[in-house]
Design an enzyme around this catalytic site. Structure first.
Site, short mmCIF file in Angstrom:
data_model
loop_
_atom_site.label_atom_id
_atom_site.label_comp_id
_atom_site.label_asym_id
_atom_site.label_seq_id
_atom_site.Cartn_x
_atom_site.Cartn_y
_atom_site.Cartn_z
N HIS A 1 0.84 -1.21 0.00
CA HIS A 1 0.00 0.00 0.00
C HIS A 1 0.87 1.26 0.00
O HIS A 1 2.02 1.24 0.45
CB HIS A 1 -0.92 0.00 1.23
CG HIS A 1 -0.16 0.07 2.52
ND1 HIS A 1 0.36 1.24 3.03
CD2 HIS A 1 0.20 -0.92 3.37
CE1 HIS A 1 0.99 0.97 4.16
NE2 HIS A 1 0.90 -0.33 4.39
N GLU B 1 -2.04 -6.98 7.57
CA GLU B 1 -0.69 -6.80 8.09
C GLU B 1 -0.50 -7.58 9.39
O GLU B 1 -1.46 -7.88 10.10
CB GLU B 1 -0.44 -5.31 8.33
CG GLU B 1 0.93 -4.95 8.90
CD GLU B 1 2.11 -5.32 8.02
OE1 GLU B 1 2.34 -6.53 7.81
OE2 GLU B 1 2.82 -4.41 7.56
#
Length: 194
Positions: free
Chosen positions: A11, A91
């Site tokens: 990202h 994550e």
């Protein structure tokens, strides 16, 4: 077993990335730099893969990964929302350390921070998970890929993919820089950055 090529995208930048804060699974949005990085990755992907619209597209469900995916798809000329989400691609969680910088972690718990530096792959922060645990969470998602895939996720996920798919040692993988605004191409046991 031959695996399909993965075009991995971390990202784009968030304010917490810029400040050096541990985001983990906190849902922090992209900042202006991160939006620019996501757009640039779309251009890179379109250049790298003729017919890129025929690939699978999968992202972590966190907002920063979804916005990165939607921006890069728009740049490519694809419907921004037409991609899959996979919870297993979130994550790594840093537990009670999330929101802190590394200097703040060291100031609060020097012994734990030092232990993590010694055993970065296997160390579990308070209420968090280790890279070894993350690898076991991510493995089934990667094993399920059947076609070449653009995968938008996080730095920790990239590290475990490099250990799992490219024979990078766990110690080395845990310390690698994972770039924002670039494409990590994983194919045939090797990786390159574009």
């Amino acid at each position: 077993m031959t695996r399909p090529r993965i075009l991995f995208v971390r990202h784009g930048e968030t304010d917490w990335n810029a400040e050096g804060r541990l985001q983990g699974q906190h849902d922090i949005p992209l900042n202006a730099v991160g939006r620019e990085q996501a757009d640039r990755v779309g251009t890179t992907l379109a250049r790298l893969v003729p017919g890129i619209g025929d690939l699978d597209f999968v992202a972590s469900p966190l907002g920063r990964t979804r916005e990165t995916m939607e921006r890069l798809r728009a740049v490519i000329g694809l419907a921004p929302e037409a991609y899959g989400l996979d919870e297993r691609l979130k994550e790594i969680t840093f537990g009670s350390w999330e929101g802190l910088t590394w200097p703040e972690v060291r100031a609060r718990d020097a012994a734990a921070a030092s232990e993590r530096e010694r055993r970065k792959w296997d160390y579990v922060p308070p209420g968090g998970e280790s890279y070894a645990m993350l690898l076991e969470r991510v493995r089934p998602a990667i094993d399920a890929l059947t076609r070449e895939t653009v995968l938008v996720s996080h730095g920790g996920v990239a590290r475990v993919l490099l250990a799992m798919l490219c024979n990078v040692s766990p110690r080395q993988a845990a310390g690698l820089d994972i770039w924002q605004g670039r494409v990590l191409v994983i194919a045939d046991g090797h990786f390159t950055w574009e």
